[in-house]
Design a protein around this motif. Sequence first.
Motif, short mmCIF file in Angstrom:
data_model
loop_
_atom_site.label_atom_id
_atom_site.label_comp_id
_atom_site.label_asym_id
_atom_site.label_seq_id
_atom_site.Cartn_x
_atom_site.Cartn_y
_atom_site.Cartn_z
N ALA A 279 8.10 28.89 -26.26
CA ALA A 279 9.24 27.98 -26.12
C ALA A 279 9.82 27.70 -27.49
O ALA A 279 9.26 28.10 -28.52
N ASN A 280 10.95 26.98 -27.52
CA ASN A 280 11.57 26.76 -28.82
C ASN A 280 12.25 25.40 -28.95
O ASN A 280 12.81 25.10 -30.01
N TYR A 281 12.20 24.57 -27.94
CA TYR A 281 13.09 23.42 -27.86
C TYR A 281 12.31 22.18 -27.40
O TYR A 281 11.52 22.26 -26.46
N LEU A 282 12.58 21.04 -28.06
CA LEU A 282 11.84 19.81 -27.74
C LEU A 282 12.77 18.62 -27.67
O LEU A 282 13.63 18.42 -28.54
N TRP A 283 12.60 17.82 -26.61
CA TRP A 283 13.07 16.44 -26.59
C TRP A 283 11.84 15.57 -26.84
O TRP A 283 10.92 15.54 -26.02
N PRO A 284 11.79 14.87 -27.97
CA PRO A 284 10.57 14.10 -28.29
C PRO A 284 10.40 12.90 -27.36
O PRO A 284 11.29 12.54 -26.57
N LEU A 309 15.17 21.06 -32.44
CA LEU A 309 15.06 19.66 -32.07
C LEU A 309 16.29 19.22 -31.31
O LEU A 309 17.43 19.52 -31.71
N GLY A 310 16.07 18.54 -30.22
CA GLY A 310 17.15 17.93 -29.46
C GLY A 310 16.84 16.48 -29.22
O GLY A 310 15.93 15.90 -29.82
N SER A 311 17.59 15.87 -28.36
CA SER A 311 17.33 14.51 -27.92
C SER A 311 17.72 14.42 -26.46
O SER A 311 18.54 15.20 -25.98
N SER A 312 17.15 13.48 -25.77
CA SER A 312 17.26 13.46 -24.32
C SER A 312 18.67 13.17 -23.85
O SER A 312 19.59 12.87 -24.63
N HIS A 313 18.85 13.22 -22.56
CA HIS A 313 20.13 12.99 -21.90
C HIS A 313 20.73 11.63 -22.23
O HIS A 313 21.92 11.42 -22.08
N THR A 314 19.88 10.70 -22.66
CA THR A 314 20.35 9.33 -22.94
C THR A 314 20.33 9.00 -24.43
O THR A 314 20.45 7.84 -24.80
N GLU A 315 20.19 10.01 -25.29
CA GLU A 315 20.07 9.81 -26.73
C GLU A 315 21.03 10.74 -27.48
O GLU A 315 20.62 11.78 -27.99
#
Length: 1069
Positions: A279-284, A309-315
């Motif tokens: 995998a390559n992608y994270l929402w912490p 690095l990403g952030s969630s649907h609400t961030e």
Amino acid sequence: MRFQSLRCWLVVAVTGCVPVATALGQQQIISFTSSEGAFQIAGGPVSQPQILVSSNDYWGVIRAAADLAKDFGRVTGSNFTLSNGEVGAEPASYEYKPTTRNYTHYEVNDTQYFRGPQYADPSAEDTVIIVGTLGHSMVIDDLVTTGKLNAADIEGKWESFTTRIVQDPVPGCSKAIVIAGSDARGTIFGIYDISEQIGVSPWYWWADVPIKQSKKIYALSNGKVQGPPSVKYRGFFINDEQPGLSGWVQWNYPDTPYGVGYNADFYSNVFELLLRLRANYLWPALWGTMFEVDDSANQPLADAWEVVLGSSHTEPMMRAQNEFGTFYTNEGLGPWAYNLNNKTIDEYFVYGAQRAKPYARNSLWTMGMRGSGDTAIEGLGVEFIVSMLETLVQNQRSIVEEVLEVKVEEAPQLWCLYKEVMSYILQGLTIPEDITLLWADDNWGNIRRVPIENETSRSGGAGVYYHFDYVGDTRNYKWINTIQPEKTAEQMQLAYSHGADRIWIVNVGDLKTLEIPLSHFLDMAYDINKWGVDEVGNWTLAWMTREFGPEHATSITELMTRFGMFAARRKFELVEPYVYSIVNYNEGDTILGQWQGLADDAQAIYDQLDEAYQPAFFEMVLHPILGGQIIHKVHINAERNMVYANQHRNSANDMISQVLASFDADAELTARWDSLLDGKWKHMVDQTHFGYDGYWQQPMRNVLPAMAYVQTAVSSIAGNVGIAVEGLNASIPGDDKYHANSGNTLILPPLDPYGPVMRWLDVFSRGTLDCDWRAEIDLPWVKLSQYSGIVGPDNGTDTRVFVSVDWTSAPQAVNNTIANINFTTGCGREGFSNWYGQPIVQLPLNLRTVPSNFTEGFVESDKHVAIEGPHFQRVYVPPNAAPDSEITYHTLKNYGRTLGGVTIWPDTTPPQTPESAPALEYDLYLFTNISKANVTLYLSPTQNYLSDKMPLELAVSLFPAGAEQAEPQVVQFVGQSVGADMPPGWARAVGDAVWGLAPDHNTTTMWNIAREGAYTLRVWGLAPSVIVQKIILDLGGVRPSYLGPPENFLVGRDQVGLYNQTSFAGAFG
């Protein structure tokens, strides 16, 4: 126990078995035996083999190469060395500048470094592996330039690699295996491909999978090229992490200034797992933490490891949800409301972009905005919200462009169309072409939308936000694994086939306990052509072989296939006493029997496993099975207690004792988990799972359901002996709310040659005396399993008597009759009180037969026909179907609640009509004439994934065999979603895991059955993912149950007297 150095705490070596080279689903490049052209890389003449990297390669690649050196040590007992070709080289390092603790104005502190790994001096003659990235590795580029390595198959491709043996790769080295990546992660995946094949599972630390030892390791002569992956960005979201994961983190890592210890030490474990899983992608983690704030090393560490690095649907805009409340609202800088506070919020976004700029190469930007605390924006009206969001996103994009100093189209972005945001598109929301449309499921694993029409050609593409864990309506589910991989495969392949291939992100809650579904999800995302909808069984077998070895892999695969179906029937948190019937179709007993058989089989395998494998097996297989069994024992026996109490049985109190024992077993199971491996995973399964009591949010403590206690010192006024029968809550003698006052007769469900082989009745104690009882029946060919006995406090409180028919001795004439079973006791008036009369049980008997020319089809019994969807007789093709049409039906094996499912295929088929589409055809023989016969379909809880403009439909036609087809009744069974609301009936559909069980579900059509005879039933699923699990034709005899009646007798398959049909588990598979 603290975990700062625990990554090296447990490495279990397994000896005494022949290792198997396996990277799950990938081409083999490693062997443990020599073969022609193979190159020995361990156990040969080189005493300490070396891995060569280039100093100009990515730090994350060099770090992963060091993991490979350690992995060889874990397998062989001796680490490889790592060199960058320079004598006396300093350790590799990654440079970054951490932010200051001013979180409203961007500032950085002095330069810091991630240092390591350590280099050894170069030794060309010991070099056996060379690792590097095209364009970022001097040694790899030299090999390409000199023609020694052909990289044409990977050059310019996403996350691809080639692995092959190269002769004379560098001066002094005669031969080496070369791993070359098209980019940093391509190289890293090539590295971990070797690690996996030599015997190091991706789950070696997170799930304690033992490492298989071998002294001799060979690289095969046939090189390989791998990639690019099917889905570009593939990852998981750590969410709903309290109390489980956060409790474990708090136990093992020091607190950060703002919460529990979600620091770089914790995330290094997460990053390694993520990359080993390709995998390559994270929402912490979201709720009790702020990723970039809790540890200023977290964000640069993700970049250093080459994790996107990403952030969630609400961030949005790379800022953690809790940052605004903590540093802005709490400091008087206004609310999280763009209509009221847009200047401050834009500044908040600017800071997020500034902080992420150094790491932009590995950043994926979440755009848009929801309300505070992962809720909808409220009180502004949809038209205003749509306009506001379009302005907001344009401002966000301007910020990205200005801060990063790039064209905004070059910065990957997504807009998660979650809940109410999805409905804004129907209200005219315009989303820039290059932003990925991240469609969401309904939080219960059912895709709400796929790309349609012009959405399929957008440059930003589309993706899916999926759930294995959820907090919210209709109820939380976040304790342990309840995921059926077969459902995941069907839904994710549906999404992929419709173009959702840019991003797949899955909510994994605490991460731990969801190892199997997470692995499956990510393997599908990496290579969906290999692991599509029909390959779940093969994937499971390959996975179990990798984790537990080949000896038990087949048995464990069978275990987890059964578990997936049992658990998917209803989330554990939603199991309550009322769910499964204990009087109809032997449903409750069968459920408990299935779980007991599963637990027994799992325990038997556990006992046979080498001790080193037992912790991993307990964590991923045995614990969820035992946990699921306990859940069902508690709730089904609690329901049994209430029924028995209403029947005034002494044994109602025995049920309380059994429930309490099961409840204690649940606590003991948690304690066993907490003590495993000296408490390594203590607190990870702290999640409460009893006591929801109709409310969606988690209870603060496990609480039993309500039960009733029967007074034992005084007998029932109706006597010391009672009788109850299958199909009824009533009991005799005496009065209750389930039958007429002063009635002394109970009627069993009928028996006939094509129905269940037996019925049951219970004789039980409801008093203080031991009483003998006798039963007499007035038809000699009707048999009882027991004609007399004793019930009472000292002789067993209940006796179950089975009633059956010797059909060979029964009259051969067609007729309906009744067998009367009369009861007496030796206790006189103390047995049955004389003012209620002697109890009688009646058994209706239907002596009938189908004509000899009915050679295949289902036969009515007990005024119903129940059919498992996959057991159709044929696929009917309408005369108007296109001659070149490839549309047909596809059976999903081991899918759904009882057996499988059937859906129209291929899964890209556009919506159809009964005139154009094939139908499933079932042959029936019916005896009952009735003007209102209901055909109900149990369908998977699919959503209108093609939008509410193209709602899903089914069609049904029922008509006499050989006659003209009756006009099909077309039914739209999924309603519209309005705002944040799901379609009407959705809560019951996802709770029950089918459309069709709740009275308000629109999956029933009504038909007139004018006469006895053979009938044809045609069923159309008029779009893919309209999945038929079960069909029930109710001719007036269907009784309440969760899974429906068992499948009826099928002429041509079943034999009279041998086909059990007493429960759904007896249905022929």
